[in-house]
Scaffold this motif. Structure first.
Motif, short mmCIF file in Angstrom:
data_model
loop_
_atom_site.label_atom_id
_atom_site.label_comp_id
_atom_site.label_asym_id
_atom_site.label_seq_id
_atom_site.Cartn_x
_atom_site.Cartn_y
_atom_site.Cartn_z
N ARG A 1 -25.99 -9.94 7.25
CA ARG A 1 -25.81 -10.37 8.24
C ARG A 1 -25.85 -9.83 9.87
NH1 ARG A 1 -23.27 -15.43 7.25
NH2 ARG A 1 -24.19 -17.14 8.51
N TYR B 1 -14.43 -13.65 13.09
CA TYR B 1 -13.29 -14.52 12.46
C TYR B 1 -12.72 -15.56 13.69
CZ TYR B 1 -15.48 -14.01 7.93
OH TYR B 1 -16.14 -13.85 7.09
N LEU C 1 -13.65 -17.57 2.53
CA LEU C 1 -14.69 -16.33 3.38
C LEU C 1 -13.84 -15.30 3.36
CD1 LEU C 1 -14.92 -19.07 6.12
CD2 LEU C 1 -16.40 -17.71 5.03
N SER D 1 -21.45 -11.09 4.56
CA SER D 1 -21.66 -11.51 6.42
C SER D 1 -22.16 -9.86 6.65
CB SER D 1 -19.75 -11.07 7.00
OG SER D 1 -19.60 -12.82 6.08
N LEU E 1 -17.93 -6.90 12.13
CA LEU E 1 -17.10 -8.23 11.40
C LEU E 1 -16.18 -7.64 12.04
CD1 LEU E 1 -17.69 -10.39 10.11
CD2 LEU E 1 -16.63 -8.72 8.14
N PRO F 1 -20.32 -21.59 6.29
CA PRO F 1 -20.53 -19.97 6.71
C PRO F 1 -20.74 -18.92 5.55
CG PRO F 1 -18.65 -21.99 7.02
CD PRO F 1 -19.51 -22.56 6.64
N ALA G 1 -26.67 -18.12 5.11
CA ALA G 1 -27.30 -17.24 5.83
C ALA G 1 -28.05 -18.36 6.87
CB ALA G 1 -27.94 -16.00 5.71
N ILE H 1 -16.90 -18.00 12.79
CA ILE H 1 -16.46 -18.42 11.71
C ILE H 1 -14.90 -19.02 12.67
CG2 ILE H 1 -16.06 -18.57 9.68
CD1 ILE H 1 -19.00 -18.10 9.92
N ILE I 1 -19.84 -10.65 14.40
CA ILE I 1 -20.01 -11.82 13.42
C ILE I 1 -17.66 -12.30 13.50
CG2 ILE I 1 -19.35 -13.45 10.96
CD1 ILE I 1 -21.68 -11.29 10.14
#
Length: 807
Positions: free
Chosen positions: A414, A388, A402, A411, A421, A375, A378, A320, A386
């Motif tokens: 996903r 950032y 976000l 997130s 994350l 972002p 999905a 991201i 994921i």
């Protein structure tokens, strides 16, 4: 003076004056963003509405005199607007305002004086604009709906015209480019001696432009990052792009480096540091580094962000934010199997595809895919990581969405089994920002059904930044031990992790992080006497029992998607005592409160005008007592809805400038059309008001419960389709919102025509209040509070409208 005919020719000058005034207002807002800091641009709105409110007061006090002289005032006012507009622009550009000195106990008084000088410079222009509008209202009172309609439509066209011009002109050139519009307004005003008027308009225009050319000195603050970078020897601007969302500049100088968080042990690890880069600046703020040579990342395993990769085997990564492409190179160097990139900042996304200046497009690589998916939507794939980008909040204001609890929960859904994350937080200014993100992570885990949020979170940090690593499954001792080894080799710290005392009971804290509070000057200490503010607070926050003090630690949500302000309103006295420790974002809030206090005082004085003026204002007391809440409520309610819509439109369009311009234009144009319809309901205004009110209340209720879901579901639509959706959403509310003001003016004017200028002043004064009040409400209580407030305002307006409809 006899009633003047209400023709299109008579109202066209009003249309042009409103167009120019709103375009100038937009241009001044952009000036503040480029020359100073964008959060101070709302002063322009406050100054403009103050001018409109005071013009109504003057109209109340001198109504008869102004009407007797309307024949020469109408053509002269546009000439005066040119002169005051030029003089105001010169005054603004010469003002030495430095917001950083507001935090200095000695220098702040000088900056308070500079703020006052902004009002002195700009007030005459907006006062005369308001006087021109209110004079038209009184002069053409028998067709008030048409007059208000031409005023609003002109203002809407001005907003969109200003945005269009910003693709062609630097913000410093916009205000001078608008002066000819006011010259045209003067020329088109019916006058006894049109040839003389045309000559005067041409002469004043030349004099005004000459004044600007000789005396205006627009410049970027010497304290903004771009000024510092430009002062480096041999610094060059390699490319410049003008757009409403910002002035982009690509800079080259020897100080430009990739700003990533790297271990102090890089040499011991045998890793090379990052090389030189170019710097990309928007409105004078550095938003990204761009590669000056083909991108490599030999330093990647020494970065704070590498911690998540150290726990995963050839992960499938969703990035991201690409940090100009450097994050892609780092992920590849860290053995990512595949990389999907979602870049929220439109210019950075454009550069990845097309390049800019000497920076080439992103090299093609079968492992890398640049996604068009937003972002927050999905992609259909599951990812092992994921990740950032560390500069994502600096690069794009809308990226704050976000960090909302709902987005983080999305997130987590996903991630593949065993995935992570990785959320970065900058702790250079206040560690409590990270605590607020931790609180948000906890809320996201609760939303996603995790019973023990603390079991899913690890906090890895350096001296200046941290990464919150969130796992959809509880952390195991083995995984925590592996991360501890990674951190120890690089002198990073683990401020919180489940099982950490089992796997590393004697760990060393490498980077001191003292807690900062407003309650005292003392600095607390953490584990074994070494300060670690995050370690102190993380257990309580993740357990749902955060510390209660001057700072707000509540979660960031879709309804309140801001990390700042952190200072609670109840703690403002403490904040003023220790203002020197607060970051820039918090200072903007303090100034906002000061502007609100000034606006409230103005509104009080306008509200009391009938009592303060000897003999009143020539209206029955009962009508005055109804008019006061009616027009005050309209001033508040209209802008509450408008500001809530602007926030949603900015999110949907990924651009605050476009969202602001589109909503403002649509609201003004459709409200203007609604105002023009008001004359049809002169015989039954109360029924028309109730119908319009019903539409407003229904629309607001639907927006309250469904607008965010609709915006979230359409984030992947083409930009034009999203823009049309904004217009379609605004249209029904805009038309209905355009009716109450002219209906009220017409109805109250039947029994008390002298109420008209006071009503205009009331509406303007409470509009001044609504801008800073809406800003505070949204950031402290949420966007829903604005819509609830608007509902209450329009219910109030409908309840106090006079029932007697006889003439």
């Amino acid at each position: 003076m006899t009633a003047a005919p209400v023709t299109a020719r008579a109202l066209l000058p009003l249309f042009l004056i409103s167009l120019a005034a709103v375009a100038v207002e937009t241009g001044l807002t952009r000036f503040f963003a480029v020359a100073s800091w964008s959060e101070y641009g709302y002063w322009v709105i406050s100054i403009a509405m103050t001018g409109f409110a005071v013009s109504g007061v003057v109209m109340v006090m001198g109504r008869d005199t102004l009407l007797r002289n309307a024949s020469w005032l109408l053509p002269v006012l546009p000439l005066a607007l040119m002169a005051t507009g030029a003089a105001g622009w010169v005054g603004v550009t010469q003002n030495p305002f430095n917001p950083l000195e507001l935090q200095n106990g000695v220098a702040w008084q000088g900056q308070a004086w500079n703020i006052l000088l902004y009002y002195v410079a700009l007030f005459p222009f907006f006062f005369l604009t308001g006087l021109a509008v209110s004079l038209n209202f009184v002069l053409y009172a028998r067709a008030i709906g048409r007059v208000y309609g031409w005023d609003l439509v002109g203002a809407g066209v001005g907003a969109i015209a200003a945005i269009g011009l910003l693709y062609l002109l630097h913000p410093f050139d916009l205000v001078p480019a608008l002066l000819p519009v006011m010259a045209l307004a003067a020329i088109l005003t019916p006058a006894a001696r049109p040839v003389l008027l045309r000559g005067a308009a041409f002469a004043v225009l030349l004099a005004s432009e000459a004044l600007i050319l000789s005396a205006a000195s627009p410049r970027v603050s010497e304290y903004k990052p771009v000024s510092i970078a430009r002062n480096v020897p041999e610094s060059r601007v390699l490319a410049e792009v003008l757009s409403p969302r910002g002035v982009y500049q690509l800079l080259d100088n020897f100080t430009e480096r990739l700003d990533t968080d790297i271990s102090n042990n890089l040499g011991m690890l045998g890793l090379e540091p990052p090389g030189r880069s170019y710097g990309l600046y928007r409105d004078g703020i550095r938003i990204a580094a761009l590669p000056s040579v083909p991108i490599t990342a030999p330093y990647a395993s020494g970065t704070l962000a590498a911690g998540a990769y150290a726990l995963l085997d050839q992960p499938r990564v969703l990035l991201i934010g690409a940090s100009g492409g450097f994050r892609i190179a780092e992920a590849l160097a860290l053995d990512a199997r595949s990389i999907t990139v979602q870049e929220p900042e439109p210019m950075l996304r454009h550069i990845l595809i097309h390049g800019i200046g000497p920076v080439p497009p992103l090299p093609r690589d079968p492992r890398v895919m640049l996604s068009d998916t937003h972002p927050l939507r999905a992609t259909g794939d599951a990812f092992d990581l994921i990740d950032y980008a560390g500069d994502i909040l600096d690069a794009e204001d809308q990226s704050r969405h976000l960090y909302a609890a709902e987005a983080i929960a999305g997130s987590l859904s996903r991630l593949a089994a065993g995935g992570l994350l990785s959320l970065p937080v900058n702790i250079r200014e206040l560690p409590v920002y990270a605590i607020r993100v931790l609180s948000t992570v906890r809320a996201a885990l609760v939303l996603s059904g995790r019973a023990d949020p603390a079991a899913h979170v690890v906090v890895l940090r350096s001296a200046w930044n941290l990464r919150i690593l969130v796992s959809p499954v509880p952390w195991t001792p083995e995984r925590v031990a592996a991360l501890h080894r990674f951190a120890e080799e690089r002198s990073f710290d683990i401020s919180f992790a489940p099982h950490i005392d089992e796997v590393a009971p004697d760990r060393t804290v490498w980077n001191e992080l003292p807690p900062i509070t407003l309650e005292s000057d003392s600095i607390g200490t953490g584990r074994e006497g070494t300060p670690d503010a995050i370690a102190q607070e993380a257990p309580g926050v993740l357990a749902g029992t955060p510390l209660m003090d001057a700072f707000d630690r509540s979660p960031v949500t879709e309804d309140r998607p801001w990390l700042a302000p952190l200072v609670r309103l109840s703690a403002l006295p403490l904040a003023l005592e220790r203002v020197e420790i607060l970051p820039q974002a918090e200072i903007g809030t303090l100034v906002n409160v000061a502007v609100l206090a000034q606006a409230a005082l103005l509104a009080l004085l306008v509200a009391l005008l009938p009592a303060l003026r000897r003999g009143g204002i020539g209206a029955p007391a009962g009508m005055v007592l109804r008019a006061l809440p009616y027009f005050a409520a309209l001033g508040l309610g209209f802008l509450f809805i408008e500001i809530a819509l602007i926030e949603q439109a900015a999110f949907l369009l990924e651009d605050r400038a476009s969202g602001f311009a589109l909503v403002l234009t649509a609201m003004l144009v459709f409200s203007g059309l609604g105002s023009m319809m008001a004359g049809r309901y002169a015989a039954a205004p109360r029924g028309a008001l109730l119908a319009a009110g019903a539409v407003i209340l229904a629309w607001t209720a639907l927006a309250l419960f469904g607008l965010r879901d609709l915006v979230g579901a359409t984030l992947d639509w083409p930009w034009l389709a999203r823009a049309l959706l904004v217009v379609a959403l605004t249209a029904p509310a805009g038309v209905a919102l355009g009716l109450p003001f002219p209906l009220g003016l017409d109805r109250f004017a039947r029994d008390a025509p002298r109420l008209l200028p006071w009503a205009w002043a009331l509406n303007g004064a409470f509009s001044v209040v609504s801008t800073p009040l809406a800003n505070l409400l949204a950031k402290t209580s949420g966007l829903s509070a604005l819509l609830v407030g608007a509902l209450l305002c329009y219910v109030t307006a409908m309840s106090v409208f006079p029932r007697n409809e006889s003439r």
